[in-house]
Design an enzyme around this catalytic site. Structure first.
Site, PDB file in Angstrom:
ATOM      1  CB  SER A  59      31.832  37.396  54.816  1.00  0.00           C
ATOM      2  OG  SER A  59      31.263  37.228  55.334  1.00  0.00           O
ATOM      3  CD  GLU A  60      34.843  41.687  52.285  1.00  0.00           C
ATOM      4  OE1 GLU A  60      34.959  41.252  52.151  1.00  0.00           O
ATOM      5  OE2 GLU A  60      33.822  41.646  52.574  1.00  0.00           O
ATOM      6  CG  HIS A 129      38.371  48.836  43.662  1.00  0.00           C
ATOM      7  ND1 HIS A 129      37.293  48.725  43.074  1.00  0.00           N
ATOM      8  CD2 HIS A 129      38.251  47.543  43.958  1.00  0.00           C
ATOM      9  CE1 HIS A 129      36.518  47.991  43.225  1.00  0.00           C
ATOM     10  NE2 HIS A 129      37.283  47.050  43.461  1.00  0.00           N
TER      11      HIS A 129
END
Length: 337
Positions: A59-60, A129
């Protein structure tokens, strides 16, 4: 002096900072037992324990929110977000809480935290990414933004960032993580070369935030860049017959405008190079500043070389990167203007 990759320099900086200051803690997804997805925090938990280096939930938003609270309490959290592309759920916490805490509290609280994020392409990571979101942070008052290009600077900049009393966004070019390359993305090098400053000093040292590095002196034109593109710039200049000065910004904010102005005033020509998309990229800010500060010294318009204005194209990754060929064309253009 020890030979290190950028990953090893990051790990060493963590260990030195944690050994020097018990308030420094490392946190993020898989940074503890596993040592991080890129192994930047390997063995830190073993050395300093689970209270100083620990894993977080995926959970950023929760990671950054917790770090802001820890920083306000007096700790110095050094947070790893696995990829810069993952930071968007936490962007509100970075902008609305971390960046504004000192101002909102009239100086009663500071937010001494570092948010480390691998940035950029070069590892076939595809769209989620491989992004280069530095302009999203340089636009935010209250944040400092750092992008190193070699192991020696990486360690010193990270130590300076951890010591800073305010939040620092530390963007690590993943293309440089595991060693140098010769500036040609289609010809990755597996051995050290003269462009990679792989010797890293032992112990504690800082590379000051806000101080650029002239990595190559020249008289005919100035090439301003940072991160992975420093190596591309040097490769392009080596293949050119133009005497180009190459400047590695190292810190995007605070910006060492004095060094840039001195160089462009001397050369009269300027190229700005970065990997991120062109439109609203950080290069636009540099271009505007050079135009304003060096107007009467310029012999040609300031040129920008950057990534395409498109979502990251995995199938055309090597074409998306500004390579030496595109930089050499820009050098020719600015000299002929």
């Amino acid at each position: 002096m020890a030979r290190m990759t950028m990953i090893e320099a990051i790990r060493d900086a963590h260990a030195v900072a944690m050994g020097k200051d018990p308030d420094v803690v490392v946190m993020g997804e898989d940074v503890g037992y596993f040592g991080g997805v890129f192994r930047c925090t390997a063995d830190l938990q073993k050395t300093f324990g689970v209270e100083r280096c620990f894993d977080t939930p995926i959970s950023e938003l929760g990671i950054i929110g917790t770090a802001v609270g820890m920083a306000a309490y007096g700790l110095k959290p050094c947070v790893e977000i696995q990829f810069a592309d993952y930071m968007y759920p936490a962007y509100d916490q970075i902008v609305s809480e971390a960046a504004r805490l000192r101002y909102r509290s009239a100086g009663e609280f500071t937010c001494p935290m570092v948010v480390r994020m691998p940035t950029g392409g070069g590892i076939f990571g595809a769209q989620t990414h491989s992004q280069s979101p530095e302009a999203l942070f340089t636009h935010v008052a209250g944040l400092k933004t750092v992008v190193p290009s070699n192991p020696q600077d990486t360690k010193g900049l990270l130590l300076a960032s951890i010591a800073d009393p305010d939040p620092v966004i530390f963007l690590e070019p993943k293309r440089l993580y595991n060693g140098p390359f010769d500036g040609h993305f289609d010809r990755p090098s597996k051995s050290w070369n003269k462009h990679d400053l792989g010797e890293v000093a032992p112990g504690y040292y800082e590379v000051p935030l806000g101080k650029a590095n002239v990595v190559r002196e020249g008289s005919a034109a100035t090439l301003i860049t940072y991160g992975t593109m420093v190596h591309v710039a040097l490769a392009a200049v080596e293949e050119s017959d133009v005497d180009v000065e190459v400047i590695d910004l190292r810190t995007l904010l605070p910006l060492d405008l004095e060094t840039l102005v001195a160089s462009v005033t001397k050369t009269g020509r300027c190229i700005v190079l970065h990997e991120a998309t062109l439109t609203s990229g950080y290069g636009a800010e540099i271009t505007s500043l050079i135009q304003a500060e060096c107007f009467y010294s310029l012999e040609a318009p300031v040129l920008r070389v950057a990534g395409w204005d498109t979502p990251y194209p995995h199938a055309q990754e090597w074409d998306y990167f500004p390579g030496p060929a595109r930089v050499k064309r820009a050098i020719t253009t600015v000299m002929e203007a």
